[in-house]
Design a protein around this motif. Structure first.
Motif, PDB file in Angstrom:
ATOM      1  N   THR A 237      -3.948   0.989 -12.615  1.00  0.00           N
ATOM      2  CA  THR A 237      -2.879   1.733 -12.483  1.00  0.00           C
ATOM      3  C   THR A 237      -1.649   1.662 -13.398  1.00  0.00           C
ATOM      4  O   THR A 237      -1.734   0.709 -14.122  1.00  0.00           O
ATOM      5  N   ASN A 238      -0.840   2.675 -13.475  1.00  0.00           N
ATOM      6  CA  ASN A 238       0.338   2.560 -14.272  1.00  0.00           C
ATOM      7  C   ASN A 238       1.659   2.289 -13.230  1.00  0.00           C
ATOM      8  O   ASN A 238       2.819   2.213 -13.982  1.00  0.00           O
ATOM      9  N   ASP A 239       1.255   2.089 -12.162  1.00  0.00           N
ATOM     10  CA  ASP A 239       2.688   1.891 -10.982  1.00  0.00           C
ATOM     11  C   ASP A 239       2.814   0.367 -11.179  1.00  0.00           C
ATOM     12  O   ASP A 239       1.939  -0.453 -10.350  1.00  0.00           O
ATOM     13  N   ASP A 240       4.088  -0.083 -11.468  1.00  0.00           N
ATOM     14  CA  ASP A 240       4.245  -1.367 -11.643  1.00  0.00           C
ATOM     15  C   ASP A 240       4.325  -2.089 -10.023  1.00  0.00           C
ATOM     16  O   ASP A 240       3.911  -3.260  -9.852  1.00  0.00           O
ATOM     17  N   GLU A 241       4.939  -1.328  -9.279  1.00  0.00           N
ATOM     18  CA  GLU A 241       5.266  -1.871  -7.932  1.00  0.00           C
ATOM     19  C   GLU A 241       3.851  -1.998  -7.018  1.00  0.00           C
ATOM     20  O   GLU A 241       3.512  -2.964  -6.757  1.00  0.00           O
ATOM     21  N   LEU A 242       3.274  -0.819  -7.174  1.00  0.00           N
ATOM     22  CA  LEU A 242       1.803  -0.954  -6.644  1.00  0.00           C
ATOM     23  C   LEU A 242       1.163  -2.056  -7.330  1.00  0.00           C
ATOM     24  O   LEU A 242       0.117  -2.753  -6.446  1.00  0.00           O
ATOM     25  N   ALA A 243       1.081  -2.246  -8.425  1.00  0.00           N
ATOM     26  CA  ALA A 243       0.032  -3.348  -9.243  1.00  0.00           C
ATOM     27  C   ALA A 243       0.410  -4.457  -8.804  1.00  0.00           C
ATOM     28  O   ALA A 243      -0.231  -5.677  -8.281  1.00  0.00           O
ATOM     29  N   MET A 244       1.721  -4.761  -8.624  1.00  0.00           N
ATOM     30  CA  MET A 244       2.362  -6.331  -7.867  1.00  0.00           C
ATOM     31  C   MET A 244       1.751  -6.243  -6.305  1.00  0.00           C
ATOM     32  O   MET A 244       1.242  -7.305  -6.087  1.00  0.00           O
ATOM     33  N   LYS A 245       1.853  -5.501  -5.600  1.00  0.00           N
ATOM     34  CA  LYS A 245       1.259  -5.515  -4.238  1.00  0.00           C
ATOM     35  C   LYS A 245      -0.383  -5.812  -4.292  1.00  0.00           C
ATOM     36  O   LYS A 245      -0.797  -6.462  -3.390  1.00  0.00           O
ATOM     37  N   LEU A 246      -0.932  -4.934  -5.076  1.00  0.00           N
ATOM     38  CA  LEU A 246      -2.325  -5.238  -5.338  1.00  0.00           C
ATOM     39  C   LEU A 246      -2.674  -6.799  -5.587  1.00  0.00           C
ATOM     40  O   LEU A 246      -3.772  -7.314  -4.912  1.00  0.00           O
ATOM     41  N   ARG A 247      -2.147  -7.267  -6.425  1.00  0.00           N
ATOM     42  CA  ARG A 247      -2.141  -8.714  -7.050  1.00  0.00           C
ATOM     43  C   ARG A 247      -2.022  -9.737  -5.472  1.00  0.00           C
ATOM     44  O   ARG A 247      -2.709 -10.556  -5.322  1.00  0.00           O
ATOM     45  N   TRP A 248      -0.846  -9.451  -4.974  1.00  0.00           N
ATOM     46  CA  TRP A 248      -0.709 -10.239  -3.827  1.00  0.00           C
ATOM     47  C   TRP A 248      -1.654  -9.910  -2.635  1.00  0.00           C
ATOM     48  O   TRP A 248      -2.175 -11.008  -1.873  1.00  0.00           O
ATOM     49  N   MET A 249      -2.034  -8.647  -2.536  1.00  0.00           N
ATOM     50  CA  MET A 249      -2.966  -8.215  -1.431  1.00  0.00           C
ATOM     51  C   MET A 249      -4.309  -8.947  -1.599  1.00  0.00           C
ATOM     52  O   MET A 249      -5.259  -9.564  -0.812  1.00  0.00           O
ATOM     53  N   ARG A 250      -4.912  -9.172  -3.055  1.00  0.00           N
ATOM     54  CA  ARG A 250      -6.023  -9.358  -3.247  1.00  0.00           C
ATOM     55  C   ARG A 250      -5.915 -11.153  -3.113  1.00  0.00           C
ATOM     56  O   ARG A 250      -7.166 -11.671  -2.879  1.00  0.00           O
ATOM     57  N   ASN A 251      -4.981 -11.769  -2.963  1.00  0.00           N
ATOM     58  CA  ASN A 251      -4.851 -13.322  -2.731  1.00  0.00           C
ATOM     59  C   ASN A 251      -4.067 -13.445  -1.484  1.00  0.00           C
ATOM     60  O   ASN A 251      -3.004 -14.083  -1.456  1.00  0.00           O
ATOM     61  N   PHE A 252      -4.762 -12.702  -0.440  1.00  0.00           N
ATOM     62  CA  PHE A 252      -4.213 -13.268   0.943  1.00  0.00           C
ATOM     63  C   PHE A 252      -2.723 -12.960   1.262  1.00  0.00           C
ATOM     64  O   PHE A 252      -2.283 -13.409   2.315  1.00  0.00           O
ATOM     65  N   GLY A 253      -1.922 -12.295   0.328  1.00  0.00           N
ATOM     66  CA  GLY A 253      -0.882 -11.765   0.606  1.00  0.00           C
ATOM     67  C   GLY A 253       0.210 -12.871   0.171  1.00  0.00           C
ATOM     68  O   GLY A 253       1.378 -12.487   0.305  1.00  0.00           O
TER      69      GLY A 253
END
Ligand SMILES: Cc1ncc(COP(=O)(O)O)c(C=O)c1O
Length: 431
Positions: A237-253
């Motif tokens: 994605t090119n969406d910075d905020e979404l990318a950050m959220k995806l990283r967190w969600m990938r790792n239990f939040g």
């Protein structure tokens, strides 16, 4: 295609395996077919997606580095390098590597806040629909455009309701969706847009690499894909905020040590998979060149076969050519059905695949939830396509023999019909 980081040490563009799989050269009569008592054409099964391995020495070297470092997972150096290279290749700001494509879809759907109903094609792998249903979102199945085998944008618009929150398009076979039309419709209705790009890694749309369209795109790097990480996937994605959220969600939040800010899961890619991915990237040019050569050979050999066409790829775009899709006309299937042809080929050890038969809407739990749902184009296509073996494990002579078999069967469909009828009900019920 010229990928920047690929080593200067090029290997020749020929199939890596030059081992001949065949027992017999081409058969000339129907009676020689294995289903009717002859010897199979191939001693070993030929598959649609036999994994590409890449340079084994490089791979083992990376495995050793991982074992020496004892950093096996949790965002290690190989995962970071892999993410950076994928992002560079597809021209996006962020790549978030995941343990597989299905979990990548689930996390992308959740991170984008999709709820209620999401419009998807039924002509796709079941994971596209399951990734929604798994989290209580209703997949609303939409019919496809028979020319592209992807979502028909006109039909998408008719399915939008007050409960609709998004659309997931699937770039089937690496044929891209009508991205502009889907982007326009979703923007006008305030909907999220994801592309399931499991088939379309290293493909382009209007000259731009797949990966940067919609809110996010999702890849699968499963072993059967031409480019693999054993198991694996990614959201780009090119969406910075979404990318950050995806990283967190990938790792239990987790958003920090001992700090959980979201409902998350474990979607992490491990280091061994990333090492496989980096090695596969080094072989990417070669894998695609072999796929293209195989595609051109199939097309040439089957050029004059009435009633069966090899699906063409747009040579003005970048393609991965990973699927050889044979579309049968009704003129053939009226006499010998696609499923009968599939069985005859299986007996020859040619393991063709009936993607995506019978369509998600005809599988559980959707079939029971949506009794009687008719998707005419999806139903028609799912009954008449067959994917043929390709990839680096398939040789020129393998392709020649497969094509000779197809010519023999299709060219003598009436005689094949008679012999099939002679096999009686046990054969018919096994289909
Ligand atoms: C179109 C499509 N979507 C999703 C997936 C799921 O990917 P994975 O097997 O990596 O979970 C696949 C492949 O397996 C696929 O072909």
């Amino acid at each position: 295609m010229n990928f920047r980081w690929i080593s200067e040490r090029r290997r020749p563009i020929i199939p890596m395996s030059i081992v001949e799989h065949s027992l017999n050269l081409a058969k000339s009569t129907i009676a020689e077919l294995a289903l009717f008592g002859g010897q199979p054409s191939f001693e070993e099964a030929l598959h649609v997606g036999r994994p590409n391995i890449g340079d084994r020495t490089r791979l083992l070297d990376r495995f050793n580095q991982i074992l020496d470092s004892r950093c096996l997972t949790n965002d290690g150096p190989f995962v970071k390098e892999f993410e950076q290279r994928i992002a560079e290749l597809v021209g996006v700001k962020h790549c978030i590597a995941m343990c597989n494509g299905t979990v990548a879809l689930e996390i992308a759907i959740r991170a984008l806040g999709m709820t209620g109903e999401v419009i998807v094609p039924s002509f796709t792998f079941i994971a596209t629909a399951h990734a929604l249903q798994w989290q209580g979102i209703t997949p609303v199945f939409c019919d496809i455009d028979p020319r592209t085998h992807t979502l028909d944008p006109n039909k998408v618009e008719n399915l939008i309701t007050p409960r609709t929150t998004g659309v997931i398009g699937v770039h089937v076979w690496g044929h891209t969706c009508n991205i502009d039309a889907l982007a326009e419709i979703t923007a006008r209705h305030g909907l999220k847009l994801i592309f399931d790009a499991a088939h379309a890694f290293a493909c382009s749309y209007k000259g731009r690499m797949i990966g940067s369209f919609g809110n996010a795109e999702v890849f699968s790097f499963h072993a059967t894909k031409f480019f693999n990480t054993l198991e694996g996937g990614a959201v780009v994605t090119n969406d910075d905020e979404l990318a950050m959220k995806l990283r967190w969600m990938r790792n239990f939040g987790f958003t920090g040590y001992d700090k959980v800010s979201y409902l998350g899961t474990n979607g992490k890619m491990n280091e061994i998979s990333a090492a496989m991915g980096l090695t596969s990237l080094e072989g990417l040019d070669e894998f695609i060149a072999v796929n293209r050569l195989n595609y051109l050979r199939y097309r040439e050999e089957l050029r004059d076969v009435a009633g069966a066409q090899v699906l063409t790829y747009d040579e003005t775009e970048t393609c991965n050519y990973q699927y050889i899709v044979l579309a049968l006309d009704e003129a053939v299937t009226r006499i010998v059905s696609r499923d009968e042809l599939w069985r005859i080929l299986s007996a020859e050890n040619v393991m063709a695949r009936r993607y995506f038969y019978p369509g998600c809407h005809r599988m559980e739990p959707y079939r029971s939830n949506l009794p009687g749902l008719r998707l005419p184009e999806t139903d028609r296509l799912a009954e008449r396509v067959l994917c043929l073996p390709t990839g680096t494990a398939v040789t020129e002579s393998d392709i020649h023999i497969i094509c000779q078999l197809l010519k023999l069967i299709i060219g003598n469909a009436g005689e094949v019909r008679q012999l099939l009828d002679g096999l009686g009900t046990s054969f018919a019920s096994a289909l």
